[in-house]
Scaffold this active site. Sequence first.
Site, short mmCIF file in Angstrom:
data_model
loop_
_atom_site.label_atom_id
_atom_site.label_comp_id
_atom_site.label_asym_id
_atom_site.label_seq_id
_atom_site.Cartn_x
_atom_site.Cartn_y
_atom_site.Cartn_z
N ILE A 78 5.19 1.15 -4.08
CA ILE A 78 4.50 0.97 -5.36
C ILE A 78 5.30 1.62 -6.48
O ILE A 78 5.47 1.06 -7.57
CB ILE A 78 3.08 1.55 -5.30
CG1 ILE A 78 2.23 0.77 -4.30
CG2 ILE A 78 2.42 1.53 -6.67
CD1 ILE A 78 0.85 1.38 -4.06
N GLY A 101 0.79 -1.22 0.00
CA GLY A 101 0.00 0.00 0.00
C GLY A 101 0.82 1.27 0.00
O GLY A 101 0.31 2.32 -0.37
N GLU A 102 2.08 1.20 0.43
CA GLU A 102 2.87 2.42 0.55
C GLU A 102 3.23 2.99 -0.81
O GLU A 102 3.64 2.28 -1.71
CB GLU A 102 4.15 2.14 1.35
CG GLU A 102 3.92 1.80 2.81
CD GLU A 102 3.72 0.31 3.02
OE1 GLU A 102 3.39 -0.39 2.04
OE2 GLU A 102 3.91 -0.16 4.16
N ALA A 103 3.11 4.31 -0.91
CA ALA A 103 3.31 4.98 -2.19
C ALA A 103 4.70 4.73 -2.77
O ALA A 103 4.85 4.41 -3.95
CB ALA A 103 3.08 6.48 -2.01
#
Length: 294
Positions: free
Chosen positions: A165, A160-162
Amino acid sequence: MLERFLFVFSSVPDDLTPEEQKELDNIRRRKQELLDDIQRLKDEIAEVTCEIENLGSTEERKNMQRNKQVAMGRKKFNMDPKKGIHFLIENDLLKNTSEDIARFLYKGEGLNKTAIGDYLGERDDLNIQVLHAFVELHEFTDLNLVQALRQFLWSFRLPGEAQKIDRMMEAFAQRYLQCNPGVFQSTDTCYILSFAIIMLNTSLHNPNVKDKPAVERFISMNRGINGGGDLPEELLRNLYDSIKNEPFKNPEDDGNDLTHTFFNPDREGWLLKLGECEGMSLCSSRWSPGGDSE
Protein backbone atom coordinates in the site's frame (compact mmCIF):
# COMPACT_ATOMS: atom_id res chain seq x y z
CA MET A 1 -17.67 -9.87 -77.85
CA LEU A 2 -14.69 -12.12 -78.58
CA GLU A 3 -16.93 -15.18 -78.78
CA ARG A 4 -19.15 -13.51 -81.41
CA PHE A 5 -16.08 -12.57 -83.43
CA LEU A 6 -14.78 -16.10 -83.39
CA PHE A 7 -18.19 -17.54 -84.30
CA VAL A 8 -18.34 -15.46 -87.49
CA PHE A 9 -15.13 -17.06 -88.74
CA SER A 10 -15.89 -20.59 -87.61
CA SER A 11 -17.95 -21.25 -90.78
CA VAL A 12 -16.40 -20.23 -94.15
CA PRO A 13 -17.13 -20.94 -97.86
CA ASP A 14 -15.12 -23.56 -99.77
CA ASP A 15 -14.20 -21.40 -102.76
CA LEU A 16 -11.66 -19.12 -101.09
CA THR A 17 -8.78 -17.67 -103.06
CA PRO A 18 -5.25 -18.47 -101.83
CA GLU A 19 -4.97 -14.98 -100.35
CA GLU A 20 -8.28 -15.37 -98.50
CA GLN A 21 -7.28 -18.81 -97.28
CA LYS A 22 -4.00 -17.39 -96.00
CA GLU A 23 -5.86 -14.60 -94.19
CA LEU A 24 -8.23 -17.12 -92.70
CA ASP A 25 -5.32 -19.21 -91.44
CA ASN A 26 -3.86 -16.10 -89.81
CA ILE A 27 -7.16 -15.38 -88.13
CA ARG A 28 -7.42 -18.98 -86.84
CA ARG A 29 -3.86 -18.82 -85.54
CA ARG A 30 -4.64 -15.55 -83.79
CA LYS A 31 -7.78 -17.12 -82.40
CA GLN A 32 -5.77 -19.95 -80.86
CA GLU A 33 -3.24 -17.50 -79.47
CA LEU A 34 -6.05 -15.54 -77.85
CA LEU A 35 -7.56 -18.69 -76.38
CA ASP A 36 -4.14 -19.71 -75.06
CA ASP A 37 -3.68 -16.25 -73.51
CA ILE A 38 -7.11 -16.42 -71.91
CA GLN A 39 -6.36 -19.83 -70.42
CA ARG A 40 -2.98 -18.64 -69.14
CA LEU A 41 -4.64 -15.65 -67.47
CA LYS A 42 -7.24 -17.92 -65.89
CA ASP A 43 -4.49 -20.18 -64.55
CA GLU A 44 -2.56 -17.21 -63.15
CA ILE A 45 -5.69 -15.78 -61.50
CA ALA A 46 -6.49 -19.17 -59.98
CA GLU A 47 -2.92 -19.47 -58.66
CA VAL A 48 -2.95 -15.98 -57.12
CA THR A 49 -6.39 -16.57 -55.62
CA CYS A 50 -5.15 -19.80 -54.05
CA GLU A 51 -2.10 -18.02 -52.63
CA ILE A 52 -4.27 -15.26 -51.15
CA GLU A 53 -6.61 -17.80 -49.59
CA ASN A 54 -3.69 -19.76 -48.16
CA LEU A 55 -2.11 -16.55 -46.85
CA GLY A 56 -5.36 -15.51 -45.19
CA SER A 57 -5.78 -18.94 -43.73
CA THR A 58 -2.21 -18.91 -42.38
CA GLU A 59 -2.63 -15.46 -40.82
CA GLU A 60 -5.94 -16.52 -39.35
CA ARG A 61 -4.34 -19.59 -37.82
CA LYS A 62 -1.51 -17.48 -36.42
CA ASN A 63 -4.00 -15.01 -34.91
CA MET A 64 -6.04 -17.83 -33.42
CA GLN A 65 -2.94 -19.38 -31.91
CA ARG A 66 -1.81 -16.01 -30.54
CA ASN A 67 -5.24 -15.34 -29.04
CA LYS A 68 -5.17 -18.74 -27.35
CA GLN A 69 -1.74 -18.03 -25.89
CA VAL A 70 -2.82 -14.58 -24.67
CA ALA A 71 -5.89 -16.12 -23.02
CA MET A 72 -3.65 -18.73 -21.39
CA GLY A 73 -1.29 -15.99 -20.24
CA ARG A 74 -4.16 -14.05 -18.65
CA LYS A 75 -5.33 -17.19 -16.86
CA LYS A 76 -1.82 -17.83 -15.58
CA PHE A 77 -1.55 -14.19 -14.48
CA ASN A 78 -4.77 -14.41 -12.50
CA MET A 79 -3.44 -17.50 -10.73
CA ASP A 80 0.14 -16.27 -10.29
CA PRO A 81 0.91 -12.78 -11.65
CA LYS A 82 4.66 -13.23 -12.00
CA LYS A 83 4.35 -16.57 -13.79
CA GLY A 84 1.71 -15.11 -16.09
CA ILE A 85 3.92 -12.17 -17.09
CA HIS A 86 6.88 -14.54 -17.61
CA PHE A 87 4.75 -16.76 -19.87
CA LEU A 88 3.61 -13.81 -21.98
CA ILE A 89 7.15 -12.48 -22.38
CA GLU A 90 8.56 -15.94 -23.13
CA ASN A 91 6.03 -16.40 -25.94
CA ASP A 92 6.68 -12.93 -27.42
CA LEU A 93 3.22 -11.72 -26.43
CA LEU A 94 4.67 -8.97 -24.23
CA LYS A 95 7.90 -7.04 -24.48
CA ASN A 96 10.14 -7.38 -21.46
CA THR A 97 9.84 -3.69 -20.58
CA SER A 98 8.10 -1.99 -17.69
CA GLU A 99 6.16 0.20 -20.13
CA ASP A 100 4.74 -2.72 -22.12
CA ILE A 101 3.82 -4.69 -19.00
CA ALA A 102 2.21 -1.59 -17.49
CA ARG A 103 0.08 -1.04 -20.61
CA PHE A 104 -1.02 -4.68 -20.46
CA LEU A 105 -2.09 -4.26 -16.82
CA TYR A 106 -3.70 -0.87 -17.43
CA LYS A 107 -5.76 -2.23 -20.31
CA GLY A 108 -6.70 -5.07 -17.98
CA GLU A 109 -8.69 -7.21 -20.43
CA GLY A 110 -9.51 -10.50 -18.72
CA LEU A 111 -7.26 -9.73 -15.76
CA ASN A 112 -8.25 -10.11 -12.12
CA LYS A 113 -7.82 -6.74 -10.43
CA THR A 114 -6.68 -8.35 -7.21
CA ALA A 115 -3.86 -10.00 -9.16
CA ILE A 116 -3.00 -6.64 -10.76
CA GLY A 117 -2.78 -5.04 -7.33
CA ASP A 118 -0.59 -7.85 -5.98
CA TYR A 119 1.80 -7.54 -8.93
CA LEU A 120 2.02 -3.75 -8.75
CA GLY A 121 2.72 -3.87 -5.02
CA GLU A 122 5.72 -6.24 -5.18
CA ARG A 123 9.10 -4.81 -4.19
CA ASP A 124 11.21 -6.32 -6.99
CA ASP A 125 12.91 -3.70 -9.16
CA LEU A 126 10.89 -4.64 -12.26
CA ASN A 127 7.59 -4.52 -10.36
CA ILE A 128 8.41 -1.10 -8.96
CA GLN A 129 9.28 0.15 -12.45
CA VAL A 130 6.00 -1.29 -13.76
CA LEU A 131 4.10 0.40 -10.92
CA HIS A 132 5.48 3.81 -11.84
CA ALA A 133 4.86 3.21 -15.56
CA PHE A 134 1.31 2.08 -14.67
CA VAL A 135 0.65 5.24 -12.65
CA GLU A 136 2.02 7.34 -15.51
CA LEU A 137 -0.77 5.98 -17.72
CA HIS A 138 -3.35 7.70 -15.47
CA GLU A 139 -4.23 11.29 -16.26
CA PHE A 140 -5.13 13.26 -13.12
CA THR A 141 -4.87 16.79 -14.48
CA ASP A 142 -7.59 19.11 -13.11
CA LEU A 143 -9.09 16.33 -10.96
CA ASN A 144 -9.52 16.86 -7.24
CA LEU A 145 -7.89 14.28 -5.02
CA VAL A 146 -11.05 12.17 -4.54
CA GLN A 147 -11.69 12.06 -8.28
CA ALA A 148 -8.10 10.98 -8.92
CA LEU A 149 -8.30 8.32 -6.22
CA ARG A 150 -11.53 6.98 -7.69
CA GLN A 151 -9.83 6.53 -11.05
CA PHE A 152 -6.66 5.06 -9.57
CA LEU A 153 -8.32 2.60 -7.17
CA TRP A 154 -10.69 1.35 -9.87
CA SER A 155 -7.82 0.15 -12.07
CA PHE A 156 -6.72 -2.52 -9.57
CA ARG A 157 -7.63 -3.81 -6.11
CA LEU A 158 -5.62 -2.26 -3.30
CA PRO A 159 -3.72 -5.07 -1.56
CA GLY A 160 -3.73 -5.59 2.19
CA GLU A 161 -0.01 -5.60 2.91
CA ALA A 162 1.28 -2.41 4.48
CA GLN A 163 4.42 -2.08 2.39
CA LYS A 164 2.54 -2.67 -0.86
CA ILE A 165 0.00 0.00 0.00
CA ASP A 166 2.80 2.39 0.95
CA ARG A 167 4.61 1.99 -2.39
CA MET A 168 1.43 2.32 -4.42
CA MET A 169 0.16 5.40 -2.62
CA GLU A 170 3.59 7.01 -2.82
CA ALA A 171 3.60 6.50 -6.59
CA PHE A 172 0.05 7.86 -6.79
CA ALA A 173 0.96 10.98 -4.80
CA GLN A 174 3.96 11.67 -7.05
CA ARG A 175 1.86 11.33 -10.18
CA TYR A 176 -0.95 13.50 -8.80
CA LEU A 177 1.46 16.35 -8.02
CA GLN A 178 3.06 15.93 -11.43
CA CYS A 179 -0.35 16.44 -13.05
CA ASN A 180 -1.40 19.18 -10.62
CA PRO A 181 1.68 21.17 -9.57
CA GLY A 182 1.18 23.61 -6.74
CA VAL A 183 -1.96 22.01 -5.28
CA PHE A 184 -0.03 20.69 -2.26
CA GLN A 185 3.27 21.70 -0.68
CA SER A 186 4.79 18.24 -1.10
CA THR A 187 4.24 14.63 -2.05
CA ASP A 188 3.90 13.82 1.66
CA THR A 189 0.87 16.09 1.92
CA CYS A 190 -0.85 14.31 -0.95
CA TYR A 191 0.21 10.92 0.44
CA ILE A 192 -1.14 11.61 3.94
CA LEU A 193 -4.40 13.17 2.73
CA SER A 194 -4.97 10.24 0.35
CA PHE A 195 -4.79 7.82 3.28
CA ALA A 196 -7.10 10.06 5.30
CA ILE A 197 -9.66 9.99 2.46
CA ILE A 198 -9.54 6.20 2.17
CA MET A 199 -9.96 5.88 5.95
CA LEU A 200 -12.80 8.39 5.81
CA ASN A 201 -14.49 6.19 3.22
CA THR A 202 -14.27 3.28 5.67
CA SER A 203 -15.51 5.33 8.60
CA LEU A 204 -18.51 6.72 6.75
CA HIS A 205 -19.64 3.65 4.84
CA ASN A 206 -18.64 0.57 6.81
CA PRO A 207 -21.67 -0.44 8.89
CA ASN A 208 -19.39 -1.74 11.64
CA VAL A 209 -18.09 1.77 12.29
CA LYS A 210 -20.58 3.32 14.69
CA ASP A 211 -18.83 6.64 15.26
CA LYS A 212 -19.33 8.43 11.95
CA PRO A 213 -16.94 11.40 11.76
CA ALA A 214 -18.36 14.84 11.05
CA VAL A 215 -16.71 17.13 8.54
CA GLU A 216 -15.28 19.25 11.37
CA ARG A 217 -13.46 16.22 12.71
CA PHE A 218 -12.06 15.39 9.28
CA ILE A 219 -10.79 18.97 8.95
CA SER A 220 -9.30 18.90 12.44
CA MET A 221 -7.50 15.61 11.89
CA ASN A 222 -5.80 17.01 8.78
CA ARG A 223 -4.46 20.22 10.24
CA GLY A 224 -0.81 20.99 9.71
CA ILE A 225 -0.17 18.38 7.03
CA ASN A 226 0.60 20.84 4.23
CA GLY A 227 4.25 21.52 5.00
CA GLY A 228 3.30 22.49 8.53
CA GLY A 229 0.40 24.64 7.35
CA ASP A 230 -3.30 23.92 6.94
CA LEU A 231 -5.05 23.00 3.74
CA PRO A 232 -7.95 25.24 2.66
CA GLU A 233 -11.05 24.31 4.65
CA GLU A 234 -13.19 24.51 1.51
CA LEU A 235 -10.99 21.87 -0.16
CA LEU A 236 -11.34 19.49 2.79
CA ARG A 237 -15.10 20.04 2.96
CA ASN A 238 -15.45 19.25 -0.75
CA LEU A 239 -13.40 16.07 -0.37
CA TYR A 240 -15.47 15.04 2.65
CA ASP A 241 -18.78 15.68 0.85
CA SER A 242 -17.65 13.73 -2.20
CA ILE A 243 -16.88 10.64 -0.11
CA LYS A 244 -20.00 11.02 2.03
CA ASN A 245 -22.26 11.26 -1.01
CA GLU A 246 -20.57 8.49 -2.98
CA PRO A 247 -18.26 5.81 -1.54
CA PHE A 248 -15.42 4.48 -3.62
CA LYS A 249 -16.65 2.03 -6.21
CA ASN A 250 -14.87 -1.24 -6.08
CA PRO A 251 -13.56 -3.64 -8.72
CA GLU A 252 -16.02 -6.49 -8.84
CA ASP A 253 -13.82 -9.58 -8.99
CA ASP A 254 -13.91 -10.53 -5.31
CA GLY A 255 -16.05 -10.05 -2.23
CA ASN A 256 -14.14 -7.35 -0.35
CA ASP A 257 -14.68 -3.67 -0.92
CA LEU A 258 -12.97 -0.44 0.03
CA THR A 259 -15.25 0.14 2.99
CA HIS A 260 -13.22 -2.62 4.64
CA THR A 261 -9.84 -1.12 3.78
CA PHE A 262 -8.05 -0.29 7.04
CA PHE A 263 -10.88 -1.91 9.00
CA ASN A 264 -9.37 -5.40 8.93
CA PRO A 265 -7.12 -5.85 11.99
CA ASP A 266 -4.27 -7.14 9.81
CA ARG A 267 -4.43 -3.95 7.82
CA GLU A 268 -5.13 -1.61 10.70
CA GLY A 269 -2.20 -2.82 12.75
CA TRP A 270 0.39 -1.15 10.60
CA LEU A 271 -1.44 2.16 10.78
CA LEU A 272 -0.75 2.31 14.48
CA LYS A 273 2.91 2.75 13.55
CA LEU A 274 2.00 6.13 12.14
CA GLY A 275 1.69 7.52 15.64
CA GLU A 276 -1.25 8.27 17.84
CA CYS A 277 -3.89 7.76 15.20
CA GLU A 278 -7.43 7.36 16.42
CA GLY A 279 -10.49 6.43 14.38
CA MET A 280 -9.98 7.81 10.89
CA SER A 281 -7.17 10.22 11.81
CA LEU A 282 -3.76 10.14 10.24
CA CYS A 283 -0.85 11.85 11.92
CA SER A 284 0.96 14.53 10.01
CA SER A 285 4.35 12.85 10.21
CA ARG A 286 5.23 10.26 7.56
CA TRP A 287 5.66 6.65 8.71
CA SER A 288 9.09 5.22 8.05
CA PRO A 289 8.49 1.47 7.84
CA GLY A 290 11.00 -0.87 9.37
CA GLY A 291 10.69 -3.76 6.94
CA ASP A 292 8.49 -5.61 4.53
CA SER A 293 5.83 -7.88 5.88
CA GLU A 294 5.24 -9.43 2.47
